[in-house]
Each structure stands twice: as structure tokens, then as C-alpha cells.
Design a protein around this motif. Sequence first.
Motif, PDB file in Angstrom:
ATOM      1  N   GLU A   4       0.822  -1.208   0.000  1.00 41.17           N
ATOM      2  CA  GLU A   4       0.000   0.000   0.000  1.00 41.17           C
ATOM      3  C   GLU A   4       0.859   1.262   0.000  1.00 41.17           C
ATOM      4  OE1 GLU A   4      -0.539  -2.496   2.279  1.00 41.17           O
ATOM      5  OE2 GLU A   4      -2.277  -3.369   1.271  1.00 41.17           O
ATOM      6  N   MET A   5       1.955   1.212   0.747  1.00 41.53           N
ATOM      7  CA  MET A   5       2.870   2.356   0.762  1.00 41.53           C
ATOM      8  C   MET A   5       3.504   2.569  -0.604  1.00 41.53           C
ATOM      9  SD  MET A   5       4.751   1.958   4.466  1.00 41.53           S
ATOM     10  CE  MET A   5       5.823   3.344   4.201  1.00 41.53           C
ATOM     11  N   VAL A   6       3.888   1.471  -1.237  1.00 43.33           N
ATOM     12  CA  VAL A   6       4.505   1.561  -2.566  1.00 43.33           C
ATOM     13  C   VAL A   6       3.514   2.148  -3.564  1.00 43.33           C
ATOM     14  CG1 VAL A   6       5.479   0.229  -4.472  1.00 43.33           C
ATOM     15  CG2 VAL A   6       6.110  -0.320  -2.123  1.00 43.33           C
ATOM     16  N   MET A   7       2.275   1.660  -3.521  1.00 44.99           N
ATOM     17  CA  MET A   7       1.257   2.171  -4.435  1.00 44.99           C
ATOM     18  C   MET A   7       0.936   3.638  -4.141  1.00 44.99           C
ATOM     19  SD  MET A   7       0.677  -0.074  -6.630  1.00 44.99           S
ATOM     20  CE  MET A   7      -0.761   0.621  -7.405  1.00 44.99           C
ATOM     21  N   GLY A   8       0.939   4.010  -2.874  1.00 47.03           N
ATOM     22  CA  GLY A   8       0.704   5.405  -2.511  1.00 47.03           C
ATOM     23  C   GLY A   8       1.800   6.327  -3.028  1.00 47.03           C
ATOM     24  N   LEU A   9       3.052   5.884  -2.887  1.00 49.26           N
ATOM     25  CA  LEU A   9       4.170   6.673  -3.398  1.00 49.26           C
ATOM     26  C   LEU A   9       4.141   6.763  -4.916  1.00 49.26           C
ATOM     27  CD1 LEU A   9       7.114   5.553  -1.109  1.00 49.26           C
ATOM     28  CD2 LEU A   9       6.018   7.785  -1.212  1.00 49.26           C
ATOM     29  N   ALA A  10       3.804   5.651  -5.573  1.00 58.83           N
ATOM     30  CA  ALA A  10       3.716   5.662  -7.033  1.00 58.83           C
ATOM     31  C   ALA A  10       2.603   6.597  -7.496  1.00 58.83           C
ATOM     32  CB  ALA A  10       3.471   4.248  -7.564  1.00 58.83           C
ATOM     33  N   TYR A  11       1.472   6.574  -6.798  1.00 56.73           N
ATOM     34  CA  TYR A  11       0.363   7.460  -7.138  1.00 56.73           C
ATOM     35  C   TYR A  11       0.761   8.926  -6.956  1.00 56.73           C
ATOM     36  CZ  TYR A  11      -4.139   9.796  -6.888  1.00 56.73           C
ATOM     37  OH  TYR A  11      -5.179  10.660  -7.087  1.00 56.73           O
ATOM     38  N   GLN A  12       1.415   9.223  -5.828  1.00 57.63           N
ATOM     39  CA  GLN A  12       1.859  10.592  -5.587  1.00 57.63           C
ATOM     40  C   GLN A  12       2.890  11.034  -6.626  1.00 57.63           C
ATOM     41  OE1 GLN A  12       3.305  10.532  -1.573  1.00 57.63           O
ATOM     42  NE2 GLN A  12       1.361  11.256  -0.729  1.00 57.63           N
ATOM     43  N   GLY A  13       3.780  10.138  -6.991  1.00 54.82           N
ATOM     44  CA  GLY A  13       4.791  10.466  -8.004  1.00 54.82           C
ATOM     45  C   GLY A  13       4.172  10.758  -9.354  1.00 54.82           C
ATOM     46  N   MET A  14       3.189   9.966  -9.746  1.00 50.35           N
ATOM     47  CA  MET A  14       2.513  10.221 -11.022  1.00 50.35           C
ATOM     48  C   MET A  14       1.715  11.518 -10.968  1.00 50.35           C
ATOM     49  SD  MET A  14       1.296   6.524 -12.446  1.00 50.35           S
ATOM     50  CE  MET A  14       0.696   5.842 -10.919  1.00 50.35           C
ATOM     51  N   GLN A  15       1.109  11.786  -9.821  1.00 47.69           N
ATOM     52  CA  GLN A  15       0.328  13.009  -9.672  1.00 47.69           C
ATOM     53  C   GLN A  15       1.234  14.241  -9.760  1.00 47.69           C
ATOM     54  OE1 GLN A  15      -1.728  13.274  -5.934  1.00 47.69           O
ATOM     55  NE2 GLN A  15      -3.402  14.463  -6.827  1.00 47.69           N
ATOM     56  N   VAL A  16       2.372  14.183  -9.105  1.00 50.99           N
ATOM     57  CA  VAL A  16       3.318  15.304  -9.159  1.00 50.99           C
ATOM     58  C   VAL A  16       3.852  15.481 -10.576  1.00 50.99           C
ATOM     59  CG1 VAL A  16       5.601  16.073  -8.381  1.00 50.99           C
ATOM     60  CG2 VAL A  16       3.943  15.254  -6.733  1.00 50.99           C
ATOM     61  N   SER A  17       4.155  14.387 -11.254  1.00 57.21           N
ATOM     62  CA  SER A  17       4.672  14.516 -12.620  1.00 57.21           C
ATOM     63  C   SER A  17       3.615  15.096 -13.559  1.00 57.21           C
ATOM     64  CB  SER A  17       5.178  13.171 -13.141  1.00 57.21           C
ATOM     65  OG  SER A  17       4.115  12.253 -13.246  1.00 57.21           O
ATOM     66  N   LEU A  18       2.352  14.771 -13.351  1.00 54.38           N
ATOM     67  CA  LEU A  18       1.295  15.380 -14.160  1.00 54.38           C
ATOM     68  C   LEU A  18       1.153  16.868 -13.856  1.00 54.38           C
ATOM     69  CD1 LEU A  18      -1.505  12.674 -14.204  1.00 54.38           C
ATOM     70  CD2 LEU A  18      -0.158  13.508 -16.121  1.00 54.38           C
ATOM     71  N   TRP A  19       1.262  17.241 -12.582  1.00 54.56           N
ATOM     72  CA  TRP A  19       1.185  18.655 -12.222  1.00 54.56           C
ATOM     73  C   TRP A  19       2.360  19.431 -12.796  1.00 54.56           C
ATOM     74  CZ3 TRP A  19      -2.770  21.324 -10.848  1.00 54.56           C
ATOM     75  CH2 TRP A  19      -3.807  20.743 -10.116  1.00 54.56           C
ATOM     76  N   LEU A  20       3.527  18.787 -12.893  1.00 55.06           N
ATOM     77  CA  LEU A  20       4.699  19.472 -13.419  1.00 55.06           C
ATOM     78  C   LEU A  20       4.652  19.600 -14.941  1.00 55.06           C
ATOM     79  CD1 LEU A  20       7.536  17.890 -11.265  1.00 55.06           C
ATOM     80  CD2 LEU A  20       6.511  20.139 -11.016  1.00 55.06           C
ATOM     81  N   ALA A  21       4.223  18.557 -15.616  1.00 61.02           N
ATOM     82  CA  ALA A  21       4.241  18.561 -17.078  1.00 61.02           C
ATOM     83  C   ALA A  21       2.976  19.151 -17.679  1.00 61.02           C
ATOM     84  CB  ALA A  21       4.435  17.137 -17.599  1.00 61.02           C
ATOM     85  N   GLY A  22       1.877  19.130 -16.943  1.00 61.73           N
ATOM     86  CA  GLY A  22       0.593  19.547 -17.484  1.00 61.73           C
ATOM     87  C   GLY A  22       0.551  20.956 -18.048  1.00 61.73           C
ATOM     88  N   PRO A  23       0.935  21.967 -17.279  1.00 55.16           N
ATOM     89  CA  PRO A  23       0.863  23.327 -17.829  1.00 55.16           C
ATOM     90  C   PRO A  23       1.715  23.525 -19.078  1.00 55.16           C
ATOM     91  CG  PRO A  23       1.218  23.399 -15.462  1.00 55.16           C
ATOM     92  CD  PRO A  23       1.340  21.968 -15.879  1.00 55.16           C
ATOM     93  N   LEU A  24       2.897  22.939 -19.076  1.00 52.63           N
ATOM     94  CA  LEU A  24       3.778  23.103 -20.236  1.00 52.63           C
ATOM     95  C   LEU A  24       3.201  22.403 -21.464  1.00 52.63           C
ATOM     96  CD1 LEU A  24       7.169  22.488 -18.417  1.00 52.63           C
ATOM     97  CD2 LEU A  24       6.118  24.665 -18.998  1.00 52.63           C
ATOM     98  N   LEU A  25       2.675  21.204 -21.269  1.00 46.80           N
ATOM     99  CA  LEU A  25       2.119  20.469 -22.399  1.00 46.80           C
ATOM    100  C   LEU A  25       0.852  21.119 -22.935  1.00 46.80           C
ATOM    101  CD1 LEU A  25       2.659  16.798 -21.219  1.00 46.80           C
ATOM    102  CD2 LEU A  25       3.908  18.034 -22.979  1.00 46.80           C
ATOM    103  N   LEU A  26       0.026  21.637 -22.044  1.00 46.93           N
ATOM    104  CA  LEU A  26      -1.197  22.299 -22.493  1.00 46.93           C
ATOM    105  C   LEU A  26      -0.899  23.568 -23.278  1.00 46.93           C
ATOM    106  CD1 LEU A  26      -3.572  21.807 -19.443  1.00 46.93           C
ATOM    107  CD2 LEU A  26      -3.716  20.735 -21.681  1.00 46.93           C
ATOM    108  N   VAL A  27       0.078  24.337 -22.842  1.00 48.02           N
ATOM    109  CA  VAL A  27       0.446  25.548 -23.567  1.00 48.02           C
ATOM    110  C   VAL A  27       1.069  25.191 -24.912  1.00 48.02           C
ATOM    111  CG1 VAL A  27       2.058  27.493 -23.541  1.00 48.02           C
ATOM    112  CG2 VAL A  27       0.618  27.030 -21.582  1.00 48.02           C
ATOM    113  N   ALA A  28       1.897  24.155 -24.954  1.00 51.15           N
ATOM    114  CA  ALA A  28       2.474  23.724 -26.224  1.00 51.15           C
ATOM    115  C   ALA A  28       1.379  23.256 -27.180  1.00 51.15           C
ATOM    116  CB  ALA A  28       3.492  22.614 -25.996  1.00 51.15           C
TER     117      ALA A  28
END
Length: 89
Positions: A4-28
Motif C-alpha cells: 500500500e505504501m509503494v502504491m501510494g508513493l507511485a500514485y503521488q509520483g505520477m500526480q506530481v509529474s502530471l502537475w509538473l508537465a501539465g501546464p507546459l504540455l497544455l500551452v504547447a
Amino acid sequence: MTPEMVMGLAYQGMQVSLWLAGPLLLVALGSGLLVSLFQAATQINEMTLSFIPKILAVFAVLVLTGPWLLKRILDFTREIFTGFPAMIM
């Protein structure tokens, strides 16, 4: 470390990566769409015309949202490192 901890960390990591890449990709995506509409309307078939506005738009968004993006990744990294002793047990 539980699954559960591993899945939680993986979920948080994917969420952070989407928050980081999202604005740049949407503007592009938006600037590319606008340039392609302009090219279709004016019948200018220059392949390199789409790169400069897209680069400038992404750079402008990176400058504007850079501190917020940096805060997000630093908070996530700090959370990982401070929670590391609890992950070992």
C-alpha cells in the motif's frame, strides 16, 4: 514497506509529474493549434514556423509557473526523504 505504501508513493509520483508537465504540455498544445490554424488560413506551409511560437510560449509559462513547479517537486522530495525511515521498518 507494505504494498500500500509503494502504491501510494507511485500514485503521488505520477500526480506530481502530471502537475509538473501539465501546464507546459497544455500551452504547447494550444500554441501549436493556434499556429496550425494560422498556417491553414494563410496557406503558409513553412514547417519551422510552428517551433518558434511554441518554444516562446512554453518558455513564458515556465518562467511564470517555475516557482510553483519548483515548490511542488521540492515538497514531494522532502516528503519522500523525511518519510524514508518509516519506509524501512
